[in-house]
Structures are given as structure tokens and as C-alpha cells.
Design a protein around this motif. Structure first.
Motif, PDB file in Angstrom:
ATOM      1  N   PRO A   5       0.802  -1.297  -0.053  1.00 34.91           N
ATOM      2  CA  PRO A   5      -0.022   0.154   0.122  1.00 34.91           C
ATOM      3  C   PRO A   5       1.019   1.255   0.064  1.00 34.91           C
ATOM      4  CG  PRO A   5      -0.108  -1.043   2.075  1.00 34.91           C
ATOM      5  CD  PRO A   5       0.618  -2.127   1.183  1.00 34.91           C
ATOM      6  N   LEU A   6       0.515   2.139  -0.776  1.00 33.42           N
ATOM      7  CA  LEU A   6       1.159   3.593  -0.725  1.00 33.42           C
ATOM      8  C   LEU A   6       0.026   4.598  -0.235  1.00 33.42           C
ATOM      9  CD1 LEU A   6       2.932   3.359  -4.173  1.00 33.42           C
ATOM     10  CD2 LEU A   6       3.917   3.161  -1.859  1.00 33.42           C
ATOM     11  N   LEU A   7       0.673   5.799   0.253  1.00 32.82           N
ATOM     12  CA  LEU A   7      -0.249   6.874   0.405  1.00 32.82           C
ATOM     13  C   LEU A   7       0.533   7.929  -0.106  1.00 32.82           C
ATOM     14  CD1 LEU A   7      -2.543   8.073   2.354  1.00 32.82           C
ATOM     15  CD2 LEU A   7      -0.971   8.280   4.047  1.00 32.82           C
ATOM     16  N   ILE A   8      -0.545   8.687  -0.772  1.00 34.37           N
ATOM     17  CA  ILE A   8       0.181  10.102  -1.744  1.00 34.37           C
ATOM     18  C   ILE A   8      -0.456  11.121  -1.384  1.00 34.37           C
ATOM     19  CG2 ILE A   8       0.581  10.717  -4.070  1.00 34.37           C
ATOM     20  CD1 ILE A   8       0.490   8.015  -5.041  1.00 34.37           C
ATOM     21  N   ALA A   9       0.171  12.264  -0.841  1.00 29.42           N
ATOM     22  CA  ALA A   9      -0.523  13.566  -0.718  1.00 29.42           C
ATOM     23  C   ALA A   9      -0.013  14.225  -2.006  1.00 29.42           C
ATOM     24  CB  ALA A   9       0.431  14.346   0.440  1.00 29.42           C
ATOM     25  N   GLY A  10      -1.402  14.703  -2.614  1.00 25.04           N
ATOM     26  CA  GLY A  10      -1.188  15.472  -3.971  1.00 25.04           C
ATOM     27  C   GLY A  10      -2.308  16.101  -4.680  1.00 25.04           C
ATOM     28  N   GLN A  11      -2.319  16.155  -5.655  1.00 29.48           N
ATOM     29  CA  GLN A  11      -3.619  16.777  -6.268  1.00 29.48           C
ATOM     30  C   GLN A  11      -4.027  16.079  -7.627  1.00 29.48           C
ATOM     31  OE1 GLN A  11      -2.652  20.818  -7.338  1.00 29.48           O
ATOM     32  NE2 GLN A  11      -0.616  20.375  -8.174  1.00 29.48           N
ATOM     33  N   PRO A  12      -5.353  16.059  -7.794  1.00 29.05           N
ATOM     34  CA  PRO A  12      -5.734  15.417  -9.221  1.00 29.05           C
ATOM     35  C   PRO A  12      -5.505  16.309 -10.420  1.00 29.05           C
ATOM     36  CG  PRO A  12      -7.467  16.098  -7.909  1.00 29.05           C
ATOM     37  CD  PRO A  12      -6.571  16.560  -7.065  1.00 29.05           C
ATOM     38  N   PHE A  13      -5.167  15.733 -11.593  1.00 26.01           N
ATOM     39  CA  PHE A  13      -4.980  16.468 -12.644  1.00 26.01           C
ATOM     40  C   PHE A  13      -5.828  15.851 -13.753  1.00 26.01           C
ATOM     41  CE2 PHE A  13      -3.368  17.146 -16.870  1.00 26.01           C
ATOM     42  CZ  PHE A  13      -3.313  18.611 -17.023  1.00 26.01           C
ATOM     43  N   LYS A  66       0.039  18.815 -22.444  1.00 25.96           N
ATOM     44  CA  LYS A  66       0.911  20.107 -22.711  1.00 25.96           C
ATOM     45  C   LYS A  66       0.097  21.377 -21.987  1.00 25.96           C
ATOM     46  CE  LYS A  66       1.846  18.778 -27.358  1.00 25.96           C
ATOM     47  NZ  LYS A  66       1.657  18.890 -28.928  1.00 25.96           N
ATOM     48  N   ASP A  67      -0.717  21.001 -21.151  1.00 30.12           N
ATOM     49  CA  ASP A  67      -1.450  22.056 -20.304  1.00 30.12           C
ATOM     50  C   ASP A  67      -0.347  22.533 -19.264  1.00 30.12           C
ATOM     51  OD1 ASP A  67      -2.808  23.645 -18.469  1.00 30.12           O
ATOM     52  OD2 ASP A  67      -4.502  22.167 -18.716  1.00 30.12           O
ATOM     53  N   GLU A  68      -0.066  23.822 -19.264  1.00 25.23           N
ATOM     54  CA  GLU A  68       0.853  24.308 -18.171  1.00 25.23           C
ATOM     55  C   GLU A  68       0.764  23.871 -16.880  1.00 25.23           C
ATOM     56  OE1 GLU A  68       1.946  28.833 -16.735  1.00 25.23           O
ATOM     57  OE2 GLU A  68       1.283  28.696 -18.714  1.00 25.23           O
ATOM     58  N   ALA A  69      -0.820  23.757 -16.509  1.00 23.21           N
ATOM     59  CA  ALA A  69      -1.072  23.140 -15.167  1.00 23.21           C
ATOM     60  C   ALA A  69      -0.547  21.790 -14.864  1.00 23.21           C
ATOM     61  CB  ALA A  69      -2.622  23.133 -14.958  1.00 23.21           C
ATOM     62  N   PHE A  70      -0.513  20.952 -15.757  1.00 26.70           N
ATOM     63  CA  PHE A  70       0.370  19.866 -15.777  1.00 26.70           C
ATOM     64  C   PHE A  70       1.657  19.816 -15.088  1.00 26.70           C
ATOM     65  CE2 PHE A  70       1.925  15.573 -17.760  1.00 26.70           C
ATOM     66  CZ  PHE A  70       1.172  14.717 -16.869  1.00 26.70           C
ATOM     67  N   PHE A 128       3.620  18.910 -11.031  1.00 28.29           N
ATOM     68  CA  PHE A 128       4.957  18.495 -10.708  1.00 28.29           C
ATOM     69  C   PHE A 128       5.879  19.380 -10.039  1.00 28.29           C
ATOM     70  CE2 PHE A 128       3.486  15.611 -14.434  1.00 28.29           C
ATOM     71  CZ  PHE A 128       3.626  14.423 -13.563  1.00 28.29           C
ATOM     72  N   GLN A 129       5.905  20.723 -10.521  1.00 29.47           N
ATOM     73  CA  GLN A 129       6.775  21.698  -9.894  1.00 29.47           C
ATOM     74  C   GLN A 129       6.367  21.827  -8.444  1.00 29.47           C
ATOM     75  OE1 GLN A 129       6.303  25.131 -12.493  1.00 29.47           O
ATOM     76  NE2 GLN A 129       7.769  24.061 -14.154  1.00 29.47           N
ATOM     77  N   LYS A 130       5.165  21.794  -8.162  1.00 31.81           N
ATOM     78  CA  LYS A 130       4.573  22.147  -6.878  1.00 31.81           C
ATOM     79  C   LYS A 130       5.057  20.937  -5.925  1.00 31.81           C
ATOM     80  CE  LYS A 130       0.493  23.168  -4.043  1.00 31.81           C
ATOM     81  NZ  LYS A 130      -0.872  23.256  -3.965  1.00 31.81           N
ATOM     82  N   ALA A 131       4.767  19.957  -6.365  1.00 25.93           N
ATOM     83  CA  ALA A 131       5.219  18.687  -5.460  1.00 25.93           C
ATOM     84  C   ALA A 131       6.715  18.779  -5.355  1.00 25.93           C
ATOM     85  CB  ALA A 131       4.739  17.128  -6.263  1.00 25.93           C
ATOM     86  N   ALA A 132       7.356  19.107  -6.253  1.00 21.76           N
ATOM     87  CA  ALA A 132       8.949  18.984  -6.101  1.00 21.76           C
ATOM     88  C   ALA A 132       9.375  19.771  -5.406  1.00 21.76           C
ATOM     89  CB  ALA A 132       9.621  19.043  -7.443  1.00 21.76           C
ATOM     90  N   GLN A 133       8.491  21.167  -5.364  1.00 24.33           N
ATOM     91  CA  GLN A 133       9.084  22.300  -4.381  1.00 24.33           C
ATOM     92  C   GLN A 133       8.730  22.045  -2.865  1.00 24.33           C
ATOM     93  OE1 GLN A 133       6.433  24.788  -2.994  1.00 24.33           O
ATOM     94  NE2 GLN A 133       8.123  25.599  -1.992  1.00 24.33           N
ATOM     95  N   LEU A 134       7.431  21.327  -2.870  1.00 26.05           N
ATOM     96  CA  LEU A 134       7.060  20.980  -1.352  1.00 26.05           C
ATOM     97  C   LEU A 134       7.992  19.932  -0.685  1.00 26.05           C
ATOM     98  CD1 LEU A 134       3.304  20.780  -1.878  1.00 26.05           C
ATOM     99  CD2 LEU A 134       4.433  22.490  -0.556  1.00 26.05           C
ATOM    100  N   ARG A 135       8.232  18.924  -1.603  1.00 27.73           N
ATOM    101  CA  ARG A 135       9.428  17.992  -1.050  1.00 27.73           C
ATOM    102  C   ARG A 135      10.644  18.590  -0.620  1.00 27.73           C
ATOM    103  NH1 ARG A 135      12.287  14.338  -4.900  1.00 27.73           N
ATOM    104  NH2 ARG A 135      13.112  16.466  -5.341  1.00 27.73           N
ATOM    105  N   ASP A 136      11.332  19.473  -1.546  1.00 27.95           N
ATOM    106  CA  ASP A 136      12.598  20.061  -1.388  1.00 27.95           C
ATOM    107  C   ASP A 136      12.363  21.157  -0.322  1.00 27.95           C
ATOM    108  OD1 ASP A 136      13.410  18.599  -3.609  1.00 27.95           O
ATOM    109  OD2 ASP A 136      13.407  20.151  -5.133  1.00 27.95           O
ATOM    110  N   SER A 137      11.598  21.680  -0.146  1.00 22.64           N
ATOM    111  CA  SER A 137      11.464  22.705   1.139  1.00 22.64           C
ATOM    112  C   SER A 137      10.853  21.957   2.239  1.00 22.64           C
ATOM    113  CB  SER A 137      10.478  23.855   0.905  1.00 22.64           C
ATOM    114  OG  SER A 137       8.993  23.218   0.868  1.00 22.64           O
ATOM    115  N   LYS A 138      10.909  20.668   2.311  1.00 16.23           N
ATOM    116  CA  LYS A 138      10.523  19.555   3.542  1.00 16.23           C
ATOM    117  C   LYS A 138       9.087  19.886   4.062  1.00 16.23           C
ATOM    118  CE  LYS A 138      14.992  18.018   4.341  1.00 16.23           C
ATOM    119  NZ  LYS A 138      15.266  16.973   3.285  1.00 16.23           N
ATOM    120  N   ALA A 139       8.359  20.750   3.314  1.00 12.78           N
ATOM    121  CA  ALA A 139       6.983  21.040   3.827  1.00 12.78           C
ATOM    122  C   ALA A 139       6.242  19.756   3.956  1.00 12.78           C
ATOM    123  CB  ALA A 139       6.122  22.113   2.680  1.00 12.78           C
ATOM    124  N   ILE A 140       6.553  18.735   2.941  1.00 11.31           N
ATOM    125  CA  ILE A 140       5.841  17.394   2.762  1.00 11.31           C
ATOM    126  C   ILE A 140       7.153  16.422   2.806  1.00 11.31           C
ATOM    127  CG2 ILE A 140       4.628  15.562   1.792  1.00 11.31           C
ATOM    128  CD1 ILE A 140       2.808  17.820   0.889  1.00 11.31           C
TER     129      ILE A 140
END
Length: 172
Positions: free
Chosen positions: A38-46, A51-55, A59-71
Motif C-alpha cells: 500500500p502507498l499513501l500519496i499527498a497530491g492533487q488530481p489532474f 501540454k497544459d501548463e497546469a500539468f 509536478f513543480q509544486k510537488a517537487a518544491q514541497l518535497r525540496d522545502s521539506k513542507a512534505i
């Protein structure tokens, strides 16, 4: 052509091959049939165009949250349709694989529980996340085809390190 030009081209090519090797471009993925955990993922649906900028921003938001240790955790995603064949529209959940379900989630984030105990085809590769997914999916689909396996449209991928990628897909 001058000798200097040929030497310059050879040097540029050698540097390119060196960078590709350093990123893990020559590493071979391993594919196994196993039982998922089993895995638990904190994230957002898309859902939308690849090619959508939101896509990309998801990914950038997830990387930033991980890198800043917010998650605390490792980058991870779920695709509800084949990310290699769906060139126009993708349905995904993009975020961070976590251990603690009680963490405070950032705005727009939710928890996704990926069940364990399923028979899955699992592929792993020691390569940078920029080139790893292509290697992971091609080896996964080649193995499934060679072994006449049908796969569900549920692709779970995560990256324990910048140089390791894993994809699991339940077997029908």
C-alpha cells in the motif's frame, strides 16, 4: 571539412554521451511480477492536456514541497490512463508518497490511498528522473507483450531518489 571542425564535433559528441551515461541512459530496467504494497500519496488530481501548463506546474509544486521539506517523502504519481499512449488527455494524481496520514496538507492537496496486495508488474531503473520514465514504461510494456499479460489502466510511479524510478501496474 577542417580537422578542427571534426575534432570539435567529436568532443561535443563525447560530452553528450558522457552526460547521457551520467544520467543513467545506458542502465537497463528490471521487470518483475510481484505483490504491491500500500502507498499513501499527498497530491492533487489532474485531468487535461499533457501540454497544459497546469500539468507541469503540478509536478513543480510537488517537487518544491518535497525540496522545502513542507512534505516529507518521495515524488510519486498515479495515472488512470496510459501516460505513454495518451498524447492529448491524461488523468492523473500528482504528488508525494508519504508515511504519515496525519500531516497538514497544503491547499489543493488531498490524500490518495493506493491499495496493496495486488499482483503487479513492477519495473525499476537506476536513471535520473528526466529519462527514467521512458525506460520504465517501454520495458514494462515490452515485458507484458512478450508474456501475454494484460495490464489495468492504473500506473503508479514513484522516485525514491533522483536516480531511481519505479512503476507498478496491476495485472488483469
Amino acid at each position: 571539412m577542417s580537422k578542427k571542425f571534426l575534432v570539435s564535433v567529436a568532443i561535443v559528441a563525447a560530452i553528450g554521451v558522457g552526460i547521457y551515461a551520467w544520467l543513467g541512459g545506458f542502465s537497463s530496467p528490471t521487470v518483475t511480477v510481484t505483490t504491491s504494497e500500500p502507498l499513501l500519496i499527498a497530491g492533487q488530481p489532474f485531468k487535461g492536456a499533457v501540454k497544459d501548463e497546469a500539468f507541469g506546474k503540478a509536478f513543480q509544486k510537488a517537487a518544491q514541497l518535497r525540496d522545502s521539506k513542507a512534505i516529507e517523502g518521495m515524488l510519486g504519481n498515479v495515472y488512470y490512463n496510459n501516460p505513454e499512449s495518451e498524447r492529448d488527455t491524461i488523468k492523473a494524481f500528482i504528488g508525494i508518497v508519504i508515511q504519515d496520514s496525519t500531516i497538514k496538507l497544503p491547499e489543493g492537496y488531498e490524500l490518495l490511498h493506493v491499495p496493496g496486495g495486488r499482483k503487479v508488474l513492477r519495473t525499476e531503473v537506476e536513471a535520473h528522473f528526466m529519462i527514467g520514465p521512458g525506460k520504465l514504461y517501454s520495458s514494462l510494456f515490452d515485458y507484458a507483450e512478450e508474456n501475454k499479460m494484460k495490464l489495468e489502466d492504473f500506473y503508479v510511479e514513484w522516485f525514491p531518489t533522483e536516480r531511481k524510478g519505479i512503476v507498478e501496474v496491476p495485472v488483469k
